[in-house]
Motif scaffolding. Structure first.
Motif, PDB file in Angstrom:
ATOM      1  N   LEU A  21      11.372 -20.350 -14.855  1.00  0.00           N
ATOM      2  CA  LEU A  21      12.133 -21.597 -14.999  1.00  0.00           C
ATOM      3  C   LEU A  21      11.515 -22.496 -16.064  1.00  0.00           C
ATOM      4  O   LEU A  21      12.229 -23.106 -16.865  1.00  0.00           O
ATOM      5  CB  LEU A  21      12.201 -22.352 -13.666  1.00  0.00           C
ATOM      6  CG  LEU A  21      13.132 -21.787 -12.607  1.00  0.00           C
ATOM      7  CD1 LEU A  21      12.971 -22.549 -11.298  1.00  0.00           C
ATOM      8  CD2 LEU A  21      14.569 -21.832 -13.075  1.00  0.00           C
ATOM      9  N   GLY A  24      12.087 -21.015 -19.684  1.00  0.00           N
ATOM     10  CA  GLY A  24      13.463 -21.191 -20.153  1.00  0.00           C
ATOM     11  C   GLY A  24      13.913 -22.638 -20.190  1.00  0.00           C
ATOM     12  O   GLY A  24      15.079 -22.912 -20.470  1.00  0.00           O
ATOM     13  N   ARG A  26      14.573 -24.598 -17.854  1.00  0.00           N
ATOM     14  CA  ARG A  26      15.686 -24.789 -16.916  1.00  0.00           C
ATOM     15  C   ARG A  26      15.381 -25.813 -15.836  1.00  0.00           C
ATOM     16  O   ARG A  26      16.252 -26.220 -15.095  1.00  0.00           O
ATOM     17  CB  ARG A  26      16.031 -23.454 -16.268  1.00  0.00           C
ATOM     18  CG  ARG A  26      16.627 -22.492 -17.253  1.00  0.00           C
ATOM     19  CD  ARG A  26      17.191 -21.291 -16.556  1.00  0.00           C
ATOM     20  NE  ARG A  26      17.757 -20.388 -17.544  1.00  0.00           N
ATOM     21  CZ  ARG A  26      17.428 -19.130 -17.666  1.00  0.00           C
ATOM     22  NH1 ARG A  26      16.545 -18.602 -16.854  1.00  0.00           N
ATOM     23  NH2 ARG A  26      17.991 -18.370 -18.582  1.00  0.00           N
ATOM     24  N   ARG A  28      14.511 -29.397 -15.136  1.00  0.00           N
ATOM     25  CA  ARG A  28      14.499 -30.724 -15.769  1.00  0.00           C
ATOM     26  C   ARG A  28      13.389 -31.597 -15.202  1.00  0.00           C
ATOM     27  O   ARG A  28      12.913 -31.357 -14.103  1.00  0.00           O
ATOM     28  CB  ARG A  28      15.847 -31.399 -15.554  1.00  0.00           C
ATOM     29  CG  ARG A  28      16.972 -30.726 -16.330  1.00  0.00           C
ATOM     30  CD  ARG A  28      18.259 -31.413 -16.084  1.00  0.00           C
ATOM     31  NE  ARG A  28      18.682 -31.005 -14.732  1.00  0.00           N
ATOM     32  CZ  ARG A  28      19.792 -31.379 -14.145  1.00  0.00           C
ATOM     33  NH1 ARG A  28      20.598 -32.201 -14.748  1.00  0.00           N
ATOM     34  NH2 ARG A  28      20.105 -30.969 -12.961  1.00  0.00           N
TER      35      ARG A  28
END
Length: 120
Positions: A21, A24, A26, A28
């Motif tokens: 995560l 990438g 991904r 936030r």
């Protein structure tokens, strides 16, 4: 399934997932998952740079734990040193101390990366 193997596999999968995560971008910026230092939380750029910098160490750490869990599953009860390592409190304590040290080092590195991004 031995408890040690379950723990290693579960933590390994969690660390792999978090690392992927972060790699990438991904995940936030948030106050729940991730590094929560002032420098990292100072901006989105600092957040993403810091977490991308520590993604690979997390992925490698997770993969090593998964491999260790598989080794324990395969050889538990067949190889004496694995039975000793699984049941030994000293080995368990040293593993936990090692994991904490690695996570602290990763946090320090993420903070340094975030500070560099914040200055530029």
């Amino acid at each position: 399934m031995p408890g040690a193997a379950t723990t290693l596999l579960l933590l390994g999968v969690i660390f792999l997932g978090i690392g992927i995560l972060w790699w990438g971008a991904r995940l936030r910026p948030n106050w729940v998952a991730g590094i929560q230092t002032e420098a990292v939380m100072s901006s989105k750029d600092a957040w993403y740079a810091a977490h991308r910098a520590i993604a690979w160490p997390m992925i490698v750490l997770g993969a090593l734990q998964v491999v260790a869990g598989i080794v324990v599953l395969i050889f538990h009860g067949k190889v004496n040193w694995i039975d000793f390592a699984v049941s030994s409190r000293a080995v368990s304590l040293s593993y936990q101390i090692g994991m904490i040290a690695i996570l602290i080092a990763i946090t320090i590195y993420a903070n340094q990366v975030a500070r560099k991004v914040s200055k530029s």
